[in-house]
Design a protein around this motif. Structure first.
Motif, PDB file in Angstrom:
ATOM      1  N   ALA A 125      35.090-130.456 -80.892  1.00 14.34           N
ATOM      2  CA  ALA A 125      35.675-131.752 -80.569  1.00 14.34           C
ATOM      3  C   ALA A 125      35.260-132.216 -79.184  1.00 14.34           C
ATOM      4  O   ALA A 125      35.237-131.432 -78.228  1.00 14.34           O
ATOM      5  CB  ALA A 125      37.203-131.669 -80.643  1.00 14.34           C
ATOM      6  N   HIS A 126      34.939-133.519 -79.084  1.00 13.59           N
ATOM      7  CA  HIS A 126      34.677-134.151 -77.786  1.00 13.59           C
ATOM      8  C   HIS A 126      35.892-134.990 -77.428  1.00 13.59           C
ATOM      9  O   HIS A 126      36.259-135.928 -78.158  1.00 13.59           O
ATOM     10  CB  HIS A 126      33.439-135.038 -77.842  1.00 13.59           C
ATOM     11  N   VAL A 127      36.555-134.670 -76.320  1.00 12.50           N
ATOM     12  CA  VAL A 127      37.780-135.356 -75.907  1.00 12.50           C
ATOM     13  C   VAL A 127      37.425-136.525 -74.991  1.00 12.50           C
ATOM     14  O   VAL A 127      36.811-136.324 -73.938  1.00 12.50           O
ATOM     15  CB  VAL A 127      38.733-134.381 -75.184  1.00 12.50           C
ATOM     16  N   GLU A 128      37.814-137.736 -75.397  1.00 16.61           N
ATOM     17  CA  GLU A 128      37.463-138.923 -74.623  1.00 16.61           C
ATOM     18  C   GLU A 128      38.057-138.906 -73.224  1.00 16.61           C
ATOM     19  O   GLU A 128      37.406-139.261 -72.243  1.00 16.61           O
ATOM     20  CB  GLU A 128      37.931-140.185 -75.361  1.00 16.61           C
ATOM     21  N   GLU A 129      39.304-138.494 -73.104  1.00 16.09           N
ATOM     22  CA  GLU A 129      40.006-138.579 -71.824  1.00 16.09           C
ATOM     23  C   GLU A 129      39.385-137.693 -70.750  1.00 16.09           C
ATOM     24  O   GLU A 129      39.290-138.063 -69.585  1.00 16.09           O
ATOM     25  CB  GLU A 129      41.477-138.220 -72.011  1.00 16.09           C
ATOM     26  N   THR A 130      38.922-136.486 -71.147  1.00 15.75           N
ATOM     27  CA  THR A 130      38.373-135.539 -70.175  1.00 15.75           C
ATOM     28  C   THR A 130      36.865-135.418 -70.239  1.00 15.75           C
ATOM     29  O   THR A 130      36.235-134.925 -69.304  1.00 15.75           O
ATOM     30  CB  THR A 130      38.985-134.140 -70.403  1.00 15.75           C
ATOM     31  N   GLY A 131      36.253-135.822 -71.366  1.00 15.78           N
ATOM     32  CA  GLY A 131      34.814-135.663 -71.551  1.00 15.78           C
ATOM     33  C   GLY A 131      34.398-134.250 -71.896  1.00 15.78           C
ATOM     34  O   GLY A 131      33.196-133.952 -71.934  1.00 15.78           O
ATOM     35  N   LEU A 132      35.349-133.374 -72.153  1.00 15.62           N
ATOM     36  CA  LEU A 132      35.045-131.967 -72.417  1.00 15.62           C
ATOM     37  C   LEU A 132      34.777-131.733 -73.901  1.00 15.62           C
ATOM     38  O   LEU A 132      35.221-132.481 -74.770  1.00 15.62           O
ATOM     39  CB  LEU A 132      36.204-131.079 -71.947  1.00 15.62           C
ATOM     40  N   ILE A 133      34.052-130.651 -74.179  1.00 15.79           N
ATOM     41  CA  ILE A 133      33.813-130.192 -75.542  1.00 15.79           C
ATOM     42  C   ILE A 133      34.724-129.003 -75.807  1.00 15.79           C
ATOM     43  O   ILE A 133      34.652-127.987 -75.102  1.00 15.79           O
ATOM     44  CB  ILE A 133      32.346-129.789 -75.761  1.00 15.79           C
ATOM     45  N   ASN A 134      35.576-129.128 -76.815  1.00 12.47           N
ATOM     46  CA  ASN A 134      36.542-128.082 -77.142  1.00 12.47           C
ATOM     47  C   ASN A 134      36.242-127.473 -78.504  1.00 12.47           C
ATOM     48  O   ASN A 134      35.558-128.067 -79.338  1.00 12.47           O
ATOM     49  CB  ASN A 134      37.966-128.642 -77.138  1.00 12.47           C
ATOM     50  N   ALA A 135      36.783-126.278 -78.714  1.00 14.20           N
ATOM     51  CA  ALA A 135      36.669-125.598 -80.001  1.00 14.20           C
ATOM     52  C   ALA A 135      38.058-125.445 -80.606  1.00 14.20           C
ATOM     53  O   ALA A 135      39.047-125.247 -79.892  1.00 14.20           O
ATOM     54  CB  ALA A 135      36.032-124.225 -79.826  1.00 14.20           C
ATOM     55  N   ASP A 150      60.069-121.556-114.516  1.00 13.61           N
ATOM     56  CA  ASP A 150      59.131-122.318-113.690  1.00 13.61           C
ATOM     57  C   ASP A 150      59.251-121.996-112.209  1.00 13.61           C
ATOM     58  O   ASP A 150      58.618-122.657-111.374  1.00 13.61           O
ATOM     59  CB  ASP A 150      59.361-123.823-113.896  1.00 13.61           C
ATOM     60  N   TRP A 151      60.030-121.005-111.838  1.00 12.21           N
ATOM     61  CA  TRP A 151      60.238-120.663-110.438  1.00 12.21           C
ATOM     62  C   TRP A 151      59.171-119.696-109.937  1.00 12.21           C
ATOM     63  O   TRP A 151      58.730-118.806-110.663  1.00 12.21           O
ATOM     64  CB  TRP A 151      61.613-120.028-110.242  1.00 12.21           C
ATOM     65  N   LYS A 152      58.755-119.900-108.676  1.00 11.34           N
ATOM     66  CA  LYS A 152      57.792-119.016-108.027  1.00 11.34           C
ATOM     67  C   LYS A 152      58.283-118.651-106.634  1.00 11.34           C
ATOM     68  O   LYS A 152      58.949-119.444-105.967  1.00 11.34           O
ATOM     69  CB  LYS A 152      56.415-119.696-107.894  1.00 11.34           C
ATOM     70  N   LEU A 153      57.941-117.449-106.208  1.00  6.16           N
ATOM     71  CA  LEU A 153      58.203-117.025-104.841  1.00  6.16           C
ATOM     72  C   LEU A 153      57.050-117.492-103.963  1.00  6.16           C
ATOM     73  O   LEU A 153      55.880-117.343-104.339  1.00  6.16           O
ATOM     74  CB  LEU A 153      58.336-115.503-104.773  1.00  6.16           C
ATOM     75  N   LEU A 154      57.352-118.054-102.796  1.00 12.20           N
ATOM     76  CA  LEU A 154      56.341-118.679-101.951  1.00 12.20           C
ATOM     77  C   LEU A 154      56.264-118.011-100.587  1.00 12.20           C
ATOM     78  O   LEU A 154      57.281-117.774 -99.936  1.00 12.20           O
ATOM     79  CB  LEU A 154      56.671-120.167-101.744  1.00 12.20           C
ATOM     80  N   PHE A 155      55.025-117.703-100.164  1.00  9.93           N
ATOM     81  CA  PHE A 155      54.735-117.283 -98.797  1.00  9.93           C
ATOM     82  C   PHE A 155      53.582-118.158 -98.302  1.00  9.93           C
ATOM     83  O   PHE A 155      52.535-118.227 -98.949  1.00  9.93           O
ATOM     84  CB  PHE A 155      54.309-115.807 -98.727  1.00  9.93           C
ATOM     85  N   SER A 156      53.763-118.822 -97.166  1.00  9.38           N
ATOM     86  CA  SER A 156      52.669-119.640 -96.653  1.00  9.38           C
ATOM     87  C   SER A 156      52.649-119.585 -95.131  1.00  9.38           C
ATOM     88  O   SER A 156      53.665-119.325 -94.481  1.00  9.38           O
ATOM     89  CB  SER A 156      52.786-121.093 -97.124  1.00  9.38           C
ATOM     90  N   ALA A 157      51.457-119.845 -94.573  1.00 11.52           N
ATOM     91  CA  ALA A 157      51.292-119.847 -93.120  1.00 11.52           C
ATOM     92  C   ALA A 157      50.203-120.835 -92.746  1.00 11.52           C
ATOM     93  O   ALA A 157      49.185-120.960 -93.443  1.00 11.52           O
ATOM     94  CB  ALA A 157      50.936-118.456 -92.612  1.00 11.52           C
ATOM     95  N   GLN A 158      50.426-121.543 -91.642  1.00 17.98           N
ATOM     96  CA  GLN A 158      49.411-122.395 -91.033  1.00 17.98           C
ATOM     97  C   GLN A 158      49.235-121.949 -89.589  1.00 17.98           C
ATOM     98  O   GLN A 158      50.211-121.769 -88.867  1.00 17.98           O
ATOM     99  CB  GLN A 158      49.825-123.870 -91.075  1.00 17.98           C
ATOM    100  N   VAL A 159      47.966-121.788 -89.196  1.00 20.49           N
ATOM    101  CA  VAL A 159      47.653-121.291 -87.856  1.00 20.49           C
ATOM    102  C   VAL A 159      46.610-122.206 -87.236  1.00 20.49           C
ATOM    103  O   VAL A 159      45.606-122.537 -87.879  1.00 20.49           O
ATOM    104  CB  VAL A 159      47.104-119.849 -87.911  1.00 20.49           C
ATOM    105  N   LEU A 160      46.840-122.635 -86.000  1.00 24.16           N
ATOM    106  CA  LEU A 160      45.873-123.450 -85.272  1.00 24.16           C
ATOM    107  C   LEU A 160      45.737-122.921 -83.854  1.00 24.16           C
ATOM    108  O   LEU A 160      46.724-122.513 -83.235  1.00 24.16           O
ATOM    109  CB  LEU A 160      46.294-124.911 -85.237  1.00 24.16           C
ATOM    110  N   THR A 161      44.506-122.916 -83.347  1.00 22.65           N
ATOM    111  CA  THR A 161      44.276-122.591 -81.943  1.00 22.65           C
ATOM    112  C   THR A 161      43.190-123.505 -81.390  1.00 22.65           C
ATOM    113  O   THR A 161      42.212-123.807 -82.084  1.00 22.65           O
ATOM    114  CB  THR A 161      43.882-121.106 -81.758  1.00 22.65           C
ATOM    115  N   ASN A 162      43.388-123.982 -80.150  1.00 24.48           N
ATOM    116  CA  ASN A 162      42.466-124.915 -79.503  1.00 24.48           C
ATOM    117  C   ASN A 162      42.070-124.361 -78.145  1.00 24.48           C
ATOM    118  O   ASN A 162      42.923-123.928 -77.364  1.00 24.48           O
ATOM    119  CB  ASN A 162      43.119-126.289 -79.352  1.00 24.48           C
ATOM    120  N   TRP A 163      40.738-124.389 -77.856  1.00 24.71           N
ATOM    121  CA  TRP A 163      40.205-123.825 -76.621  1.00 24.71           C
ATOM    122  C   TRP A 163      39.351-124.863 -75.893  1.00 24.71           C
ATOM    123  O   TRP A 163      38.381-125.379 -76.439  1.00 24.71           O
ATOM    124  CB  TRP A 163      39.365-122.581 -76.921  1.00 24.71           C
TER     125      TRP A 163
END
Length: 217
Positions: A125-135, A150-163
């Motif tokens: 990503a290129h950030v307009e405000e800082t001009g930096l390139i991030n991952a 019709d019932w199911k057991l659910l396990f879910s996860a969402q993970v995000l990291t920005n550098w």
């Protein structure tokens, strides 16, 4: 600048919901520390499904304000070229109420079986405000196990990291959900872990969630 950003954010929302989507996912998660509403849609742009557009919109409201915590709104739209059934690639534009605009280039890898779904999206990503390139790296995993009828057991996860500049941590989260699923309506317990800064400060937000998934053929 604010007027342009607000206008484009509204345009992306209209694009996402202005026509019939292949998949639409809506989730509300809330606890005593934070409430989070998320909308995701994916639809084909061509009859042959060679190109598609994915749009993610979210709003996070913190109930316990601290100096480094803030309410946040984001809209992210990406146009994907579907190289194979599992791999897509394309440019995107992301608006964040705190950081402003960034231009993005993302690779989407998604696999699905009867009970398990995995999505991985590495992004530059290129950030307009800082001009930096991030991952950035985003992962989504979901496991459903049949119970009865019709019932199911659910396990879910969402993970995000920005550098920032690929070397300095700026923002991460882990969103864990445990519950049940019936006819694509899911609900249960939620746990959000949010990290901020290069020496990450973590805030934990337990709560409950409800999610609805719409699939169109």
């Amino acid at each position: 600048m604010i007027t342009r950003n607000t206008f484009l954010a509204i345009v992306f929302m209209v694009i996402a919901h202005g026509s019939k989507a292949q998949i639409t996912q809506l989730e509300l998660a809330s606890g005593h520390k934070k409430t989070d509403f998320t909308s995701f849609s994916l639809r084909s742009l061509t009859p042959t499904a060679n190109f598609s557009i994915g749009t993610l919109a979210f709003f996070q409201k913190y109930h316990e304000q601290e100096s480094f915590m803030f309410d946040e709104t984001g809209v992210h739209s990406t146009i994907y070229w579907n190289i194979t059934k599992a791999i897509s690639f394309g440019p995107g534009l992301y608006y964040n109420s705190v950081a402003g605009f960034s231009q993005r280039l993302s690779l989407l890898y998604a696999i699905k079986s009867q009970y398990f779904v995995l999505t991985a999206i590495p992004t530059i990503a290129h950030v307009e405000e800082t001009g930096l390139i991030n991952a950035e790296m985003f992962l989504q995993m979901q496991l459903t196990l049949p119970l009865k009828e019709d019932w199911k057991l659910l396990f879910s996860a969402q993970v995000l990291t920005n550098w920032e500049k690929f070397s300095h941590h700026t923002r991460s989260f882990q969103q864990i959900r445990v519950g049940v699923d019936k006819h694509a309506t899911q609900f249960g317990l939620a746990l959000d872990l949010d990290q901020y800064g290069d020496a990450p400060i973590t805030r934990t937000s337990p709560g409950v969630f409800v999610r609805k998934i719409f699939l169109n053929n």
